[in-house]
Write an enzyme that holds these catalytic residues in place. Structure first.
Site, mmCIF file in Angstrom:
data_model
loop_
_atom_site.group_PDB
_atom_site.id
_atom_site.type_symbol
_atom_site.label_atom_id
_atom_site.label_comp_id
_atom_site.label_asym_id
_atom_site.label_seq_id
_atom_site.Cartn_x
_atom_site.Cartn_y
_atom_site.Cartn_z
ATOM 1 N N ASP A 102 0.861 -1.184 0.000
ATOM 2 C CA ASP A 102 0.000 0.000 0.000
ATOM 3 C C ASP A 102 0.893 1.229 0.000
ATOM 4 O O ASP A 102 1.425 1.615 1.044
ATOM 5 C CB ASP A 102 -0.910 0.013 1.242
ATOM 6 N N LYS A 124 -6.738 3.504 -3.562
ATOM 7 C CA LYS A 124 -7.159 3.467 -2.163
ATOM 8 C C LYS A 124 -7.358 4.896 -1.674
ATOM 9 O O LYS A 124 -6.587 5.782 -2.024
ATOM 10 C CB LYS A 124 -6.085 2.731 -1.351
ATOM 11 N N LYS A 133 -10.030 0.365 -2.743
ATOM 12 C CA LYS A 133 -9.970 0.132 -1.299
ATOM 13 C C LYS A 133 -10.382 1.404 -0.579
ATOM 14 O O LYS A 133 -9.822 2.469 -0.820
ATOM 15 C CB LYS A 133 -8.551 -0.281 -0.876
#
Lengths: 478, 297
Positions: B134, B197, B233
């Protein structure tokens, strides 16, 4: 494979409905003179909901007399601040009984419960609250030095697409200005008007200030032609509106008309496209397209036509059509068999005249009146579907190349109730809005309403305004 | 860069209205049950605190594997998300399971370091066994208009990742406008992000429904243009079952059922799982258990 399918989420409240409703005249429930009744049904399953009194000219006369008596005896003499108290009381009662009224509106008219719950009923209450506030401030409405005075007895005829809301639009300003009212709801959707009569009874308004007579076009005609009516406010079809105007010619009755529309909804290539698509969907599929200000003529800039058709086709598939009482339903039932047949006939004409029909997929419920969300491409301005009001979930898509052409095409209609514009460019938005001959123009939004904002048409969409300060002019002598 | 020319503009008022309308979907009975199970399967169970320790990560992993011991129908979560130096601990605790280990990287959460440090950070996490990275974008560069620099960093991190799954954190709460969120989404997807995300969870505004909606629109348009499905996400501030179900609704109605799978949708959260378990028990037994019946870590 279907994932995360929404389970049925039906509204569970079942409001009490009487077997049979009488007429609400002079503060009492009365049987009609002819003893005639008709059924009101649930358009989603064709089941009978109640028997409704059929008002004859004799009943209409009784109602007008009651309104006249109430006007002379109480209402015009009442201190304005006291009138306001009654109107506030109605507003609060509508709010308190919101859930019950929403269910009634949905089962009688077919609209999704989410719309009656989140739009019709709260907005109806908001109009009563708004106009209650004006009742003792009317001297600020007219030009300085003019004394505000009421008109007298108002005949108010409302349509079936927003039954309680249209009644609120009409009754609230009339009462605030000191008039009394005879209301005639639409034949297919009388239940919320009758529930409003019950509320008015419970709010202990002086008898005769608001009267409700149910019936069909003949009942409405008797009301329009009654010689002791001072003002007629009609919302409905242009055809009936014209006929009323003709019959009132040469009389001193005041008239406001809110009639049909064939609104242009203009989308430029520089529009925020995902939101424009949502605006288009809201503009035409809200309330199954039973909306006089529906954005039913989509004018798109030619270079984004194909993209818009792809996006709209996809979006149609996510609209949930079905049981209007289900909280997740987006498209409910068509209001009546007659309206369904009218939509079917116009759609057939569109196909026959060479336009291309796109519809949401899926089966329609076996019972009840339903029509899938639809749009036409390859529409030419001469097609009937580009000119006539369909009043159903059917959009006609046309194209333009320049802003001037967009304006020309948008204005090329006998109607002029509303219009919408989608562009990221503020100057273009303002310029186009100024050119459009429509009573309300929405920029980068659609179907926004507020009691403080006037609403009404140009040309064959009618005259007079409802809502806001402007709505008060129509109920004051000046 | 192979960047799409013009920006896609977003109208804030209508976007928020649409998100609010989707938030009113009524999710009951079987749909609620299915939604809760799906949300558990899509969860990246996360701990990103300065006080994180090996012990804490091990207990989090135990919970990730079997969120509710004794309830065999409750699935494992998608992944556990930790800082790079705890990846090997998580990897060890989750060995042989389907639960992936995700690591934040690239000078998380600010992204303010030079590219060599960011790449080394990423490489270390991968070397420790991270299945997913991430990363954060350089918001300073993005807001200053240096889009090429942001794009190139993502390309370099993606290159280093190879088959390791790359999620690109836009930190939407710092981007200021939906136009910027849309632009950053398009840029990240074009640069090779497997997932986009929303947030680090470290700033005031984290995932919101309109933010998720605008990112879904970017994903949908990307799939339409390239035929390729990428993921979303949402992270930060998703605490209740109601929040989680609302995001599932947005994904379902904007992207379609194909995205309702941990391969394409994740929720980054820590305490959400507890509420999902409590609501699951309520749906199955008809009554709420006290929160003390749910293991905290």
């Amino acid at each position: 494979m279907a994932v995360f399918e929404y389970a049925p989420a039906p509204e569970s409240l079942r409001p009490a409905i009487r077997e049979r409703y009488g007429l609400f005249i002079d503060g009492k429930w009365a049987s009609p003179a002819g003893e005639g009744h008709f059924d009101t049904i649930n358009p989603a399953n064709e089941a009978r909901l109640a028997e409704i009194a059929y008002a004859t000219p004799t009943d209409v006369d009784r109602a007008v007399r009651a309104a006249r008596k109430a006007y002379e005896k109480y209402w015009r003499r009442l201190k304005p601040a006291d009138r306001a108290k009654y109107i506030y009381r109605i507003a609060r009662a509508i709010t308190e009984r919101g859930r019950e009224l929403a269910v009634l509106e949905t089962i009688d008219g077919g609209k999704p419960i989410k719309e009656s719950r989140d739009f019709d009923i709260p907005m109806a209450a908001a109009h009563f609250f708004y106009y209650a506030g004006w009742a003792d401030k009317l001297e600020y409405v007219l030009r300085a030095g003019r004394e505000p005075s009421p008109l007298g007895v108002c005949a108010q005829i409302v349509p079936w697409n927003f039954p309680l809301l249209m009644a609120a639009w009409k009754i609230a300003p009339a009462l605030a200005c000191g008039n009394t009212v005879v209301l005639k709801p639409a034949e297919t959707t009388p239940l919320t008007a009758l529930a409003l009569a019950q509320i008015i009874e419970e709010c202990e308004l002086p008898p005769g200030v608001v009267n409700v007579v149910t019936g069909d076009g003949a009942t409405g005609s008797a009301l329009v032609e009654h010689e002791d009516v001072d003002k007629i406010a009609f919302t409905g079809s242009t055809e009936v509106g014209k006929s009323i105007a003709r019959r009132l010619a040469g009389t001193d009755k005041r008239l406001t008309l809110e009639l049909g529309g064939k609104a242009a909804h203009i989308v430029f290539a520089d529009a925020p496209m995902d939101q424009a698509i949502e605006g288009v969907v809201n503009g035409i599929y809200f309330n199954q397209g039973h909306v006089c200000c529906a954005g039913s003529r989509l004018l798109v800039e030619e270079r984004v036509h194909d993209e818009i058709v792809v996006r709209l086709t996809e979006r149609l598939q996510t609209l949930r059509l079905g049981d209007p009482l289900d909280k997740n339903t987006d498209i409910g039932a068509i209001n009546s068999r007659a309206q369904l047949e009218k939509i079917q006939e116009l759609v057939k004409s569109g196909v026959e005249q060479g336009a291309t029909l796109v519809q949401q997929r899926g089966d329609l419920p076996a019972r009840g009146f339903f029509f899938p969300a639809s749009f036409f491409t390859n529409v030419h301005p001469s097609h009937r579907i580009a000119r006539e009001e369909i009043f159903g979930p059917v959009l006609s898509i046309l194209t333009f190349r320049t802003p001037d052409e967009a304006v020309d095409k948008a204005n090329n209609t006998p109607y002029g109730l509303s219009a919408g514009i989608w562009t990221d460019k503020g100057s273009k938005n303002m310029w186009i809005a100024q050119q459009l001959r429509a009573g309300v123009v929405w920029c980068n939004t659609f179907n926004q309403f507020d009691p403080g904002s006037p609403f009404g048409g140009y040309r064959e969409s009618g005259f007079g305004r409802e809502g806001g300060v402007h709505g008060l002019y129509e109920y004051l002598a000046h | 860069m192979g960047l799409l020319a013009p920006s896609v503009s977003v109208d804030a008022v209508m976007l928020e209205a649409r998100a609010a309308a989707l938030g009113k979907r009524s999710i009951k009975t079987s749909a609620k049950l299915e939604g809760i199970t799906l949300a558990i399967r899509c969860t990246d169970l996360t701990t990103l605190e300065g006080k994180d320790s090996e012990g804490r990560v091990r207990s989090l992993c135990a919970k990730a594997l079997r969120p509710r011991p004794g309830w065999p129908n409750v699935p494992s979560v998608a992944a556990v998300c930790v800082y790079p130096n705890l990846v090997s601990v998580a990897k060890d605790a989750l060995r042989g399971s389907s639960v992936a280990v995700a690591s934040v990287a690239t000078a998380f959460p600010s992204g303010l370091s030079n590219i060599e440090v960011k790449l080394a950070d990423t490489a270390a996490a991968i070397a420790s066994g991270a299945d997913e990275i991430d990363m954060v974008i350089d918001r300073g560069a993005f807001l200053a208009g240096r889009e090429q620099a942001v794009f190139d960093e993502i390309v370099q991190v993606k290159h280093l990742c190879g088959n390791v799954h790359l999620k690109v954190i836009l930190e939407t709460g710092e981007l200021g406008t939906y136009d910027n969120i849309r632009r950053a989404s398009d840029l990240a997807l074009e640069a090779g992000a497997d997932f986009i995300k929303t947030s680090t969870g470290k700033v005031g505004t984290n995932a919101t429904p309109p933010t998720a909606l605008v990112m879904c629109e970017a994903l949908r348009d990307f799939a339409r243009r390239t035929g390729e499905r990428r993921g979303l996400k949402v992270a930060g501030g998703v605490r209740t079952t109601k929040d989680a179900l609302a995001y599932l609704v947005i994904v379902k109605e904007t992207l379609g059922d194909g995205w309702l799978d941990p391969k394409y949708f994740r929720i980054g959260a820590s305490s959400l799982l507890d509420d999902l378990l409590m609501q699951l028990e309520k749906e199955q037994t008809g009554h709420y258990a006290g929160s003390d019946y749910i293991p905290k870590d």
